[in-house]
Design a protein around this motif. Sequence first.
Motif, PDB file in Angstrom:
ATOM      1  N   ILE A 183       0.840  -1.199   0.000  1.00 57.97           N
ATOM      2  CA  ILE A 183       0.000   0.000   0.000  1.00 57.97           C
ATOM      3  C   ILE A 183       0.870   1.242   0.000  1.00 57.97           C
ATOM      4  CG2 ILE A 183      -1.630   1.317   1.436  1.00 57.97           C
ATOM      5  CD1 ILE A 183      -2.855  -1.400   2.214  1.00 57.97           C
ATOM      6  N   PHE A 184       2.072   1.156   0.656  1.00 60.23           N
ATOM      7  CA  PHE A 184       2.972   2.308   0.670  1.00 60.23           C
ATOM      8  C   PHE A 184       3.489   2.623  -0.740  1.00 60.23           C
ATOM      9  CE2 PHE A 184       3.676   1.293   5.292  1.00 60.23           C
ATOM     10  CZ  PHE A 184       3.103   2.460   5.753  1.00 60.23           C
ATOM     11  N   ASP A 185       3.530   1.606  -1.612  1.00 61.45           N
ATOM     12  CA  ASP A 185       3.987   1.828  -2.988  1.00 61.45           C
ATOM     13  C   ASP A 185       2.904   2.477  -3.842  1.00 61.45           C
ATOM     14  OD1 ASP A 185       6.487   0.718  -2.515  1.00 61.45           O
ATOM     15  OD2 ASP A 185       5.741  -1.307  -2.863  1.00 61.45           O
TER      16      ASP A 185
ATOM     17  N   ASN B 280       4.336   4.097  13.946  1.00 62.92           N
ATOM     18  CA  ASN B 280       4.092   2.691  14.266  1.00 62.92           C
ATOM     19  C   ASN B 280       2.630   2.321  14.035  1.00 62.92           C
ATOM     20  OD1 ASN B 280       4.771   0.100  15.312  1.00 62.92           O
ATOM     21  ND2 ASN B 280       3.738   0.677  17.198  1.00 62.92           N
ATOM     22  N   ARG B 281       1.711   3.234  14.474  1.00 60.18           N
ATOM     23  CA  ARG B 281       0.277   2.957  14.283  1.00 60.18           C
ATOM     24  C   ARG B 281      -0.064   2.911  12.798  1.00 60.18           C
ATOM     25  NH1 ARG B 281      -0.155   6.295  18.866  1.00 60.18           N
ATOM     26  NH2 ARG B 281      -0.565   8.141  17.588  1.00 60.18           N
ATOM     27  N   LEU B 282       0.556   3.818  12.008  1.00 59.08           N
ATOM     28  CA  LEU B 282       0.305   3.839  10.564  1.00 59.08           C
ATOM     29  C   LEU B 282       0.787   2.547   9.915  1.00 59.08           C
ATOM     30  CD1 LEU B 282      -0.521   5.292   7.936  1.00 59.08           C
ATOM     31  CD2 LEU B 282       1.750   6.357   7.900  1.00 59.08           C
ATOM     32  N   ILE B 283       2.005   2.110  10.280  1.00 58.71           N
ATOM     33  CA  ILE B 283       2.552   0.866   9.721  1.00 58.71           C
ATOM     34  C   ILE B 283       1.662  -0.319  10.086  1.00 58.71           C
ATOM     35  CG2 ILE B 283       4.491  -0.763   9.875  1.00 58.71           C
ATOM     36  CD1 ILE B 283       6.310   1.734  10.285  1.00 58.71           C
ATOM     37  N   GLN B 284       1.243  -0.367  11.359  1.00 57.44           N
ATOM     38  CA  GLN B 284       0.403  -1.478  11.807  1.00 57.44           C
ATOM     39  C   GLN B 284      -0.936  -1.499  11.074  1.00 57.44           C
ATOM     40  OE1 GLN B 284       0.295  -1.053  16.101  1.00 57.44           O
ATOM     41  NE2 GLN B 284       2.006  -2.446  16.369  1.00 57.44           N
ATOM     42  N   SER B 285      -1.517  -0.302  10.844  1.00 54.47           N
ATOM     43  CA  SER B 285      -2.817  -0.248  10.151  1.00 54.47           C
ATOM     44  C   SER B 285      -2.676  -0.689   8.699  1.00 54.47           C
ATOM     45  CB  SER B 285      -3.400   1.176  10.211  1.00 54.47           C
ATOM     46  OG  SER B 285      -2.691   2.056   9.356  1.00 54.47           O
TER      47      SER B 285
END
Length: 287
Positions: free
Chosen positions: A154-156, A181-186
């Motif tokens: 999704i980051f790509d 961290n919360r963004l990565i986890q979501s």
Amino acid sequence: DEATDPSISEENWECIQRFCDQVNADTEGPLFALRLLAHKIQSPQEGEALHALTVLETCVNNCGDRFHSEMAKFRFLNELIKVLSPKYYGIWSSEKVKSRVTEVIFSWTVWFPQEVKIQDAYQMLKKQGIVKEDPKLPEDKILPPPSPRPQNSIFDTDEEKSKLLARLLKSSHPEDLQAANRLIQSVIKEEQEKSAQVSRRVNTMSEVSENVKRMDELLENYRRHELSPADQETLQALFQRCEKLRPLLFRLASEAVADEEALAEILQANDKLSQALGQYRQVVASQ
């Protein structure tokens, strides 16, 4: 020494950031930093060890591949293991320190799956019973960034999220690192859900295809009066299973609305399933 001073209760983030900058500026920075951090993490003073673990995690966030490469070597991993092992410092290390060390190593198995030595070290701890179950990482835990992201992450594809993550990870403020961290986890949760949807779709479609094919064969034999009592039971069981697959297909279709190709495939499978059920009712149920 300033960054890990046991007399302070709060992290000295300005000092920690300067430490990271020094690591990045020196060719041998990662090697020397990890030697110093290992010594501090093994400290009998709980506060000093906990501060050192925070410095370590911040370095992983900010010091790049050279640091990751050094920390993934047995030379450093063994120093962390000594804190947990009852043969070494595990006898007197506090439970809080041991819990944090376990969290750190476990989080690295998640974020650096390609680092075999980290995976081996963690599995060894589990085999020896030193780690009894995977820790649940708290939301405010400072985690390293997902170093090699899977393709089509999704980051790509979401440029806005990618920029936000990059900005948060560069920050030295703890609340920004917590937000990262919360963004990565979501995002991980979102990608896992998408992966689970694809897996459910593939499995269901395969089952529909196999069941419809088998039903067609048994119905043909039924028409010829060549069906044994056992096969008749099989045919009835297939019909009942196919009845239950229909709502599953409708659910899959609602999940795949945005994916035209997948939706078309699901609708085509639903047509074949409906035809097979209709044939059963016409040939068998009517009699």
